[in-house]
Design an enzyme around this catalytic site. Structure first.
Site, PDB file in Angstrom:
ATOM      1  N   ARG A 178     -13.546  -4.543  17.663  1.00 18.41           N
ATOM      2  CA  ARG A 178     -12.841  -5.141  18.801  1.00 18.41           C
ATOM      3  C   ARG A 178     -12.545  -4.092  19.864  1.00 18.41           C
ATOM      4  NH1 ARG A 178      -7.522  -4.974  19.978  1.00 18.41           N
ATOM      5  NH2 ARG A 178      -7.173  -4.047  17.926  1.00 18.41           N
ATOM      6  N   ARG A 179     -11.968  -2.968  19.448  1.00 14.50           N
ATOM      7  CA  ARG A 179     -11.630  -1.926  20.421  1.00 14.50           C
ATOM      8  C   ARG A 179     -12.881  -1.388  21.109  1.00 14.50           C
ATOM      9  NH1 ARG A 179      -7.179   0.628  16.215  1.00 14.50           N
ATOM     10  NH2 ARG A 179      -5.397  -0.642  16.919  1.00 14.50           N
ATOM     11  N   ARG A 212      -5.682  10.201  11.353  1.00 14.47           N
ATOM     12  CA  ARG A 212      -6.475  10.015  12.576  1.00 14.47           C
ATOM     13  C   ARG A 212      -6.089  11.020  13.662  1.00 14.47           C
ATOM     14  NH1 ARG A 212      -7.190   3.481  13.457  1.00 14.47           N
ATOM     15  NH2 ARG A 212      -6.669   2.944  11.322  1.00 14.47           N
ATOM     16  N   LYS A 221      -2.343  -8.302  10.612  1.00 19.77           N
ATOM     17  CA  LYS A 221      -3.710  -8.283  11.174  1.00 19.77           C
ATOM     18  C   LYS A 221      -4.753  -7.895  10.115  1.00 19.77           C
ATOM     19  CE  LYS A 221      -4.291  -3.629  13.027  1.00 19.77           C
ATOM     20  NZ  LYS A 221      -4.773  -2.826  14.161  1.00 19.77           N
ATOM     21  N   ASP A 222      -4.314  -7.307   8.994  1.00 21.06           N
ATOM     22  CA  ASP A 222      -5.236  -6.957   7.905  1.00 21.06           C
ATOM     23  C   ASP A 222      -5.483  -8.122   6.945  1.00 21.06           C
ATOM     24  OD1 ASP A 222      -5.397  -4.334   8.817  1.00 21.06           O
ATOM     25  OD2 ASP A 222      -3.758  -3.636   7.534  1.00 21.06           O
ATOM     26  N   ARG A 236       0.860  -1.176   0.000  1.00 23.31           N
ATOM     27  CA  ARG A 236       0.000   0.000   0.000  1.00 23.31           C
ATOM     28  C   ARG A 236       0.898   1.227   0.000  1.00 23.31           C
ATOM     29  NH1 ARG A 236      -3.376  -1.070   5.272  1.00 23.31           N
ATOM     30  NH2 ARG A 236      -4.143   1.035   4.876  1.00 23.31           N
ATOM     31  N   CYS A 289     -11.790 -10.425   9.862  1.00 26.71           N
ATOM     32  CA  CYS A 289     -10.935  -9.384  10.447  1.00 26.71           C
ATOM     33  C   CYS A 289     -11.737  -8.361  11.239  1.00 26.71           C
ATOM     34  CB  CYS A 289     -10.153  -8.667   9.348  1.00 26.71           C
ATOM     35  SG  CYS A 289      -8.931  -9.703   8.558  1.00 26.71           S
ATOM     36  N   SER A 327       0.642   4.066   1.848  1.00 24.16           N
ATOM     37  CA  SER A 327       0.693   4.918   3.030  1.00 24.16           C
ATOM     38  C   SER A 327       2.129   4.962   3.556  1.00 24.16           C
ATOM     39  CB  SER A 327      -0.237   4.384   4.124  1.00 24.16           C
ATOM     40  OG  SER A 327       0.300   3.196   4.689  1.00 24.16           O
ATOM     41  N   ARG A 360     -11.364   6.896  10.480  1.00 20.83           N
ATOM     42  CA  ARG A 360     -10.631   6.054   9.535  1.00 20.83           C
ATOM     43  C   ARG A 360      -9.441   6.834   9.005  1.00 20.83           C
ATOM     44  NH1 ARG A 360     -13.114   2.779   6.022  1.00 20.83           N
ATOM     45  NH2 ARG A 360     -11.014   2.469   5.223  1.00 20.83           N
ATOM     46  N   GLY A 361      -8.531   6.119   8.333  1.00 24.88           N
ATOM     47  CA  GLY A 361      -7.383   6.774   7.724  1.00 24.88           C
ATOM     48  C   GLY A 361      -6.084   6.331   8.354  1.00 24.88           C
TER      49      GLY A 361
END
Length: 303
Positions: A126-127, A150, A79-80, A9, A235, A11, A144-145
């Site tokens: 989850r959080r 964020r 985790k993604d 990606r 996920c 980012s 998001r982001g």
């Protein structure tokens, strides 16, 4: 061997992770080329992830690039990555885990608030669920982001704090205050960079395994992901799982939580590891037999 094309990606954090894989390879005299790809998850920053209706939202475009031979390997935050990969793709290696924890970041105006008073910005089910388990009256906003986005939204929004992965903060060398959250079990395989490859590219895959795979990390995250896949959590479901290996001993902590935080089924086991037993599946079956099956059905009906 020609230059190894590393898909990622685009980012800042994802590019850092790709460069980390490239560094391992370059240190062993392999040429590399980083190929940034914009993912569907990065294009849509308004909808919460769970409402997009698919797992692998951040990995799908890299999967396509691998299958179309546009890249040789793809670098992911593990985790993604869904527990089931497309046909002909596989996880080739796991870099050594660095920081698995979630941390709380407050805005300045909320520095003196008690945890139960905080209005929290997070799109992670989850959080949210684990936070509600401890603070049932908490309010939430979606966010998001990437990390920088964020943090900017935190400063501008009408909420007090957000929760981020410590790994991203540390990898980006960000100088920000954070608090540990001991009751928040990490997402399965949080804090681990993984390399995916095409099953046909055996020579490249062998090189990747030899120079980037960390065996102890692999043992732990495969256990966590087996726990996740046995629960059929994808996920997005509120599932935490974390394994730690100390010589031949493993401590495995995991929990499944209802969306409102009122119902939770947890396991905390210490045992001697052997590579013949699927411990992640074993502990997930215990959770399923103790009400987890009904709880997963309830969660799926609500998402």
């Amino acid at each position: 061997m020609k230059s190894i094309r590393i898909g990622t990606r685009n980012s800042a954090l994802a590019l850092w992770q790709a460069r980390e894989v490239a560094r391992h390879l370059q240190n062993n005299n392999y040429l590399t080329e980083i190929v940034p790809i914009v993912s569907s998850g990065d294009k849509n920053l308004t909808q919460p992830l769970y409402s997009l209706g698919i797992t692998g939202v951040f990995t799908r475009d890299l999967d396509v690039a691998l299958l179309n031979d546009e890249i040789d390997i793809a670098v992911h935050s593990l985790k993604d990555v869904p527990t089931k990969l497309p046909e002909n793709l596989e996880i080739v290696s796991y870099l050594e885990r660095d920081f698995p924890q979630d941390v709380l970041i407050r805005k300045e105006s909320a520095k003196n608030k008690e945890l139960h008073e905080l209005k929290l910005a997070t799109s992670s089910l989850r959080r949210r669920a684990f936070w509600l388990k401890n603070f049932p009256n908490a309010e939430f906003s979606d966010i998001r982001g990437n990390i920088q986005t964020r943090l900017q939204k935190l400063e501008e929004g009408d909420f007090d704090a957000t929760i981020l992965s410590l790994a991203g903060i540390k990898r980006m060398k960000m100088d920000i205050d954070y608090e540990m959250i001991p009751f928040l079990i990490p997402a399965p395989s949080q804090g681990v960079i993984a390399v995916a490859g095409h099953s046909d590219k055996t020579e490249i895959n062998e090189v990747i395994r030899q120079f980037t795979n960390h065996k102890n990390t692999q043992i732990c995250v495969e256990m966590e992901r087996n726990f996740l896949s046995t629960l059929e959590g994808g996920c997005t479901a509120p599932i935490g799982a974390f394994a730690e290996l100390f010589e031949d001993q493993i401590r495995f902590k995991a929990a499944l939580c209802s969306l409102d935080g009122k119902n939770s089924i947890a396991t905390d086991e210490s045992f001697v590891y052997n590579n013949e037993e699927n411990f992640g599946e074993k502990f997930a079956k215990v959770v399923l037999e103790n009400g987890g099956k009904e709880l997963m059905a309830e969660i799926k009906s609500q998402i």
